[in-house]
Motif scaffolding. Structure first.
Motif, short mmCIF file in Angstrom:
data_model
loop_
_atom_site.label_atom_id
_atom_site.label_comp_id
_atom_site.label_asym_id
_atom_site.label_seq_id
_atom_site.Cartn_x
_atom_site.Cartn_y
_atom_site.Cartn_z
N UNK A 265 16.35 -50.20 -18.00
CA UNK A 265 16.07 -51.65 -17.98
C UNK A 265 14.98 -52.00 -18.99
N UNK A 266 13.94 -51.15 -19.07
CA UNK A 266 12.85 -51.40 -20.01
C UNK A 266 13.32 -51.35 -21.46
N UNK A 267 14.20 -50.38 -21.74
CA UNK A 267 14.76 -50.25 -23.10
C UNK A 267 15.56 -51.51 -23.43
N UNK A 268 16.39 -51.93 -22.50
CA UNK A 268 17.20 -53.14 -22.70
C UNK A 268 16.30 -54.35 -22.95
N UNK A 269 15.23 -54.47 -22.16
CA UNK A 269 14.36 -55.64 -22.27
C UNK A 269 13.69 -55.70 -23.65
N UNK A 270 13.20 -54.56 -24.13
CA UNK A 270 12.55 -54.56 -25.45
C UNK A 270 13.58 -54.88 -26.54
N UNK A 271 14.80 -54.35 -26.40
CA UNK A 271 15.85 -54.63 -27.39
C UNK A 271 16.22 -56.11 -27.36
N UNK A 272 16.34 -56.66 -26.16
CA UNK A 272 16.69 -58.08 -26.03
C UNK A 272 15.63 -58.97 -26.68
N UNK A 273 14.37 -58.56 -26.57
CA UNK A 273 13.27 -59.35 -27.13
C UNK A 273 12.86 -58.83 -28.51
N UNK A 274 13.81 -58.19 -29.20
CA UNK A 274 13.49 -57.60 -30.51
C UNK A 274 12.88 -58.60 -31.51
N UNK A 275 13.25 -59.90 -31.51
CA UNK A 275 12.58 -60.82 -32.45
C UNK A 275 11.07 -60.90 -32.24
N UNK A 276 10.62 -60.79 -30.97
CA UNK A 276 9.17 -60.83 -30.71
C UNK A 276 8.51 -59.59 -31.31
N UNK A 277 9.09 -58.42 -31.07
CA UNK A 277 8.49 -57.18 -31.55
C UNK A 277 8.55 -57.06 -33.08
N UNK A 278 9.54 -57.71 -33.68
CA UNK A 278 9.62 -57.71 -35.15
C UNK A 278 8.42 -58.42 -35.77
N UNK A 279 7.88 -59.42 -35.05
CA UNK A 279 6.74 -60.18 -35.56
C UNK A 279 5.42 -59.70 -34.97
N UNK A 280 5.46 -58.57 -34.26
CA UNK A 280 4.24 -58.03 -33.63
C UNK A 280 4.14 -56.54 -33.95
N UNK A 281 3.75 -56.20 -35.19
CA UNK A 281 3.74 -54.78 -35.59
C UNK A 281 2.85 -53.89 -34.73
N UNK A 282 1.75 -54.45 -34.19
CA UNK A 282 0.86 -53.63 -33.34
C UNK A 282 1.58 -53.26 -32.05
N UNK A 283 2.30 -54.23 -31.47
CA UNK A 283 3.05 -53.96 -30.24
C UNK A 283 4.16 -52.95 -30.52
N UNK A 284 4.85 -53.10 -31.66
CA UNK A 284 5.92 -52.15 -32.02
C UNK A 284 5.35 -50.75 -32.17
#
Length: 666
Positions: A265-284
């Protein structure tokens, strides 16, 4: 069709849950399994129509919450990412339902068990079809509840109850972060719907947010908080301690929760919110580093475990680490591809382990097995298939997805990529070693069960204190203790799911690699996740995972087939390291000292001193006690003797005269 996929498991849960006692075990099993099979079939149709055609879209079910600016619809978001998850969840769940008919046949509470399985599946489907963060959170908490019920299914066992509580509490820690992340996203975008959030991501790229007295990059903070939720649910490093203990549940539960569904579920959630992580290099970067650390940590602990299910549990933990490395590296397709292939071979290994436990009459310690290949040849062959896929043997499912992740960790520009690349390579070797160790000790060598039990036990007993989950401990075991009996092959109802998963473990990678991560990826994923061009890596980098896999296999062969006395010598000569790994890096002990004992002390102090002595003592209990004291004193005056009353009257008259003389005359 999409409504049917989601609601058929719910119907199964309601029928088995409400009417299971009236219907009886067999009808409950048949109803829930049939409905799950129908949902699985429809999921595959949806997968091909959405991924390879033009199906999908948004299916509105109801308006759920309207409060001020907050509007939450109950809607199904059907895109390629959803379709992949539907296939994974429903296929594995249907096979687990079928397998459980054979595995749980001795259990008196089967309707309850099948109801819980279907409830879990429905909650997971709510999560993966979510069109907004609130609905996702509803599914998220639903799988948490269902996993609590399933892990603690045998509630007569104290260890099962403790494991269920632990899973529930550790997940609450992550869920707190997830909830804060949802609140922050709503504050920043004014919406919880994914489309509205993604539309505003570019505007927020330079926005800061004040949190805990410090200015943060808003999207980085949102990414970190949301990832905290993923760490809990997907058992990442520091929040991983619940996963191995969850093996106390029945084996089909382990396959369903810890192979294919809840932990992803956690993997799915991060993938679903991939646009957020694309703009947050520290979080990525945090996702990448935590994932790599988890993969390595769980790999080292898996080396020395003696419980057949715990070895596979640590393997799951490790593979989830791989998935997060892919997400942190921006290779979202590779991460979901590994989630997809891993579901097949890990469910196969868990159900294969269940078949071994069934054959051995509920024995889980691999030191009491050995030589089982001749007794349960089908299980052994399918277990070998799962092991090959897990270790990344060329052309099996794991080979394509795992190697793609290792290559992505090499070529990405995310901070920490070299650290991740090295750890993943080492972990590939560790995975190969402990997987083949498990296979060799269980299926090869000399038997160590029944009349053969006096043989050498690979030296683990020198220090080993294998956690004895003792699956089925509560069940009415017709076999006495069972070891006097010969191991036997499982019934067909348990083997059919193994055949299906075995086929998936062999061909799922080859069949879908070009769509998930290859040249067709953009057409396949459409707008479901952020898709990037694959970067080519040197040939050496591409071959290294296979080299490490071979090294792991060779070392395992030498240790457990060629020279079986070596592990005992190594364990004795490196006693400190061996105990360190056997005790899982002492995380449980550490958390016990840092969190559990202080929390218990605080609770006891507040209860005994705060609540008991101060609040109750000065408050309700104190007041009532004083009233009782006064009344008891007054009661003593009521003696029934006339001269006592006359004396009291005389004192009263004297008091009245005195007051009148000295006080009342003015």
């Amino acid at each position: 069709m999409y409504q049917a996929i989601v609601f058929l498991p719910l119907v199964g849960f309601l029928i088995a849950g409400l009417f299971g006692r009236i219907l009886g075990p067999r009808p409950s099993e048949i109803v829930t399994t049939s409905l799950m099979a129908a949902a699985a079939l429809l999921s595959w149709i949806a997968f091909f129509s959405v991924g390879f055609g033009h199906g999908g879209g948004r299916v509105q079910i109801a308006q759920w919450i309207v409060s001020g600016d907050l509007t939450v619809d109950w809607a199904l978001r059907v895109d390629t990412l959803t379709a992949v998850m539907l296939v994974v969840v429903n296929t594995v769940s249907a096979l687990v339902h079928l397998y459980s008919i054979g595995y749980m046949h001795e259990d008196p509470h089967r309707p309850r068990f099948f109801a819980y399985l279907s409830l879990f599946t429905f909650a997971m489907l709510m999560l993966v079809t979510a069109d907004n963060l609130v609905q996702m959170f509803f599914g998220w908490e639903g799988v948490g509840l269902a996993s609590y019920l399933l892990i603690g299914f045998w509630y007569q066992k104290p260890s099962a109850v403790a494991a269920a509580m632990k899973a529930f509490i550790v997940n609450r820690v992550g869920d707190f972060g997830f909830a804060l992340g949802i609140f922050l996203v709503f504050v920043l975008t004014g919406s919880v719907a994914f489309d509205a959030i993604f539309a505003k991501i570019d505007e927020l790229a330079g926005t800061n947010f004040l949190f805990l007295g410090k200015e943060w990059h808003a999207l980085t903070l949102a990414g970190l908080l949301l990832f905290m939720g993923a760490m809990g649910k997907s058992a990442q490093f520091l929040l991983h301690t619940w996963l191995p203990d969850a093996m106390e549940g029945p084996t089909p539960v382990s396959a369903l929760i810890h192979a294919a569904t809840m932990v992803t579920a956690g993997v799915f959630m991060v993938a679903r919110l991939s646009p957020i992580f694309e703009h947050a290099p520290v979080a990525a970067s945090a996702v990448l580093i935590v994932g790599a650390t988890t993969a390595f940590f769980a790999g080292t602990v898996g080396l020395v475990q003696n419980d057949i299910k715990r070895v596979i549990a640590y393997s799951t933990c490790s593979q989830l680490g791989y998935m997060f490395v892919a997400l942190g590296a921006g290779a979202y397709g590779a991460g979901i591809f590994h989630l997809f292939t891993h579901a097949f071979f890990k469910a196969l290994l868990f159900l294969g382990a269940g078949s071994v436990i069934h054959a051995m009459h509920h024995e889980q310690d691999i030191r009491n097995m050995g030589g089982l290949r001749s007794k349960i040849p089908v299980t052994a062959a399918l277990f070998a298939v799962g092991t090959l896929a897990l270790t990344g043997f060329p052309l099996t499912a794991g080979y394509f997805s795992k190697d793609a992740i290792i290559e992505a960790s090499f070529s990405t520009h995310t901070f920490g990529n070299s650290y991740a690349f090295v750890l993943l390579l080492v972990t590939a070797g560790l995975t190969s070693f402990y997987s083949w160790r498990l296979f060799f000790v269980t299926f090869a060598g000399t038997p160590r069960w029944g009349a053969h039990a006096q043989h050498d036990d690979h030296g683990h007993a020198a220090h080993g204190h294998a956690a004895h989950g003792d699956d089925h401990a509560h069940a009415h075991d017709d076999h006495g203790h069972g070891h006097a009996h010969e191991p036997h092959e499982s019934p067909l109802v348990m083997l059919v799911p193994l055949y299906v998963l075995g086929a998936g473990a062999l061909v799922a990678g080859l069949a879908f690699a070009s769509y998930f991560i290859g040249h067709n990826a953009e057409h396949f994923w459409k707008t479901a996740i952020v898709v990037k061009e694959e970067e080519h890596v040197p040939a050496l980098v591409a071959w290294l995972p296979t080299v490490f896999m071979v090294i792991g296999f060779v070392v395992a062969y030498i240790f457990y087939i060629a020279k079986p006395y070596l592990p005992a010598q190594l364990a004795q000569s490196n006693g400190v390291l061996y105990r360190f790994l056997l005790n899982k890096w002492y995380f449980d002990e550490l958390y016990d000292v840092i969190f559990v004992r202080p929390a218990k002390w605080l609770g006891r102090t507040l209860w005994k001193k705060g609540d008991g002595a101060i609040i109750d003592g000065l408050g309700p209990d104190g007041v009532s006690a004083r009233v009782v004291d006064v009344t008891q004193a007054v009661v003593r005056l009521q003696t029934g003797y006339v001269y006592h009353y006359a004396f009291a009257m005389l004192i009263g008259v004297a008091a009245l005269v005195t007051w009148y003389m000295f006080g009342g005359a003015h």
